[in-house]
Motif scaffolding. Structure first.
Motif, PDB file in Angstrom:
ATOM      1  N   GLY A 248      49.854  34.788  40.202  1.00 24.92           N
ATOM      2  CA  GLY A 248      51.279  34.587  39.962  1.00 24.92           C
ATOM      3  C   GLY A 248      52.172  35.687  40.505  1.00 24.92           C
ATOM      4  O   GLY A 248      53.365  35.710  40.224  1.00 24.92           O
ATOM      5  N   GLN A 249      51.616  36.598  41.316  1.00 20.23           N
ATOM      6  CA  GLN A 249      52.409  37.689  41.893  1.00 20.23           C
ATOM      7  C   GLN A 249      52.921  37.272  43.263  1.00 20.23           C
ATOM      8  O   GLN A 249      52.180  36.702  44.067  1.00 20.23           O
ATOM      9  CB  GLN A 249      51.547  38.948  42.044  1.00 20.23           C
ATOM     10  N   THR A 250      54.186  37.593  43.540  1.00 18.08           N
ATOM     11  CA  THR A 250      54.725  37.352  44.870  1.00 18.08           C
ATOM     12  C   THR A 250      54.275  38.469  45.790  1.00 18.08           C
ATOM     13  O   THR A 250      54.028  39.591  45.352  1.00 18.08           O
ATOM     14  CB  THR A 250      56.254  37.275  44.840  1.00 18.08           C
TER      15      THR A 250
ATOM     16  N   THR B  68      53.088  33.139  46.487  1.00 17.42           N
ATOM     17  CA  THR B  68      52.536  33.626  45.231  1.00 17.42           C
ATOM     18  C   THR B  68      51.016  33.574  45.295  1.00 17.42           C
ATOM     19  O   THR B  68      50.447  32.576  45.755  1.00 17.42           O
ATOM     20  CB  THR B  68      53.038  32.749  44.063  1.00 17.42           C
ATOM     21  N   ASN B  69      50.355  34.644  44.840  1.00 24.73           N
ATOM     22  CA  ASN B  69      48.893  34.659  44.813  1.00 24.73           C
ATOM     23  C   ASN B  69      48.374  33.923  43.583  1.00 24.73           C
ATOM     24  O   ASN B  69      49.154  33.430  42.761  1.00 24.73           O
ATOM     25  CB  ASN B  69      48.344  36.096  44.913  1.00 24.73           C
TER      26      ASN B  69
ATOM     27  N   PRO C 252      59.208  41.556  46.494  1.00 21.81           N
ATOM     28  CA  PRO C 252      57.982  40.938  45.990  1.00 21.81           C
ATOM     29  C   PRO C 252      57.264  41.890  45.027  1.00 21.81           C
ATOM     30  O   PRO C 252      57.503  43.099  45.031  1.00 21.81           O
ATOM     31  CB  PRO C 252      57.156  40.725  47.266  1.00 21.81           C
ATOM     32  N   ASP C 253      56.383  41.323  44.202  1.00 18.15           N
ATOM     33  CA  ASP C 253      55.576  42.134  43.284  1.00 18.15           C
ATOM     34  C   ASP C 253      54.614  43.032  44.058  1.00 18.15           C
ATOM     35  O   ASP C 253      54.370  44.172  43.678  1.00 18.15           O
ATOM     36  CB  ASP C 253      54.774  41.243  42.335  1.00 18.15           C
TER      37      ASP C 253
END
Length: 138
Positions: A62-64, A58-59, A77-78
């Protein structure tokens, strides 16, 4: 009613398959980062093994992120690793790849018939900094 749902499911599947024709990248086993292109910074792309072991990283937003390994994972993933039109390695947003989703079977048929390549942003791992462009369906 069942027939309409089946048709919608088939058309939606075709749209998803058509939109996901992309190149994904995997990080080399020696953990070297890849970068190509004048706008690229060092882009970290997690390995399949690390994703299977620990899940997608996760960055800070909060994005995968990582390569799309849907054959081994239940979720995507996002941010999906991709190569931009100028060779820059980065990430595209899953929502941008998916594009507009049809609300009716008729709209799905129309979108399929009118499908043409489209340009979406290529992001750094933060999911905010645009570092290039990616063509979907090209």
């Amino acid at each position: 009613m069942r027939k309409n749902l089946f048709v919608l499911a088939v058309i939606s599947l075709l749209l998803l398959v058509g939109c996901s024709q992309q190149e994904t990248l995997t990080k080399a086993e020696d953990n070297n980062s890849n970068h190509i292109g004048k706008n690229a910074s060092v882009v970290v792309i997690p390995t399949r093994e690390s994703i299977l072991k620990d899940g997608y990283p996760t960055n800070e937003n909060g994005q995968t992120y990582g390569p799309n390994i849907r054959d081994l994972m239940l979720v995507e993933p996002d941010l999906i690793s991709a190569i931009g039109i100028d060779g820059t390695i980065g990430y595209v947003k899953k929502d941008d790849l998916d594009g507009p989703m049809p609300k009716t079977p008729e709209e799905a048929v129309r979108l399929t018939k009118e499908a043409k390549p489209r340009e979406i942003p290529l992001y750094d791992v933060d999911g905010e900094t645009i570092i290039g462009k990616f063509i979907v369906g090209g």
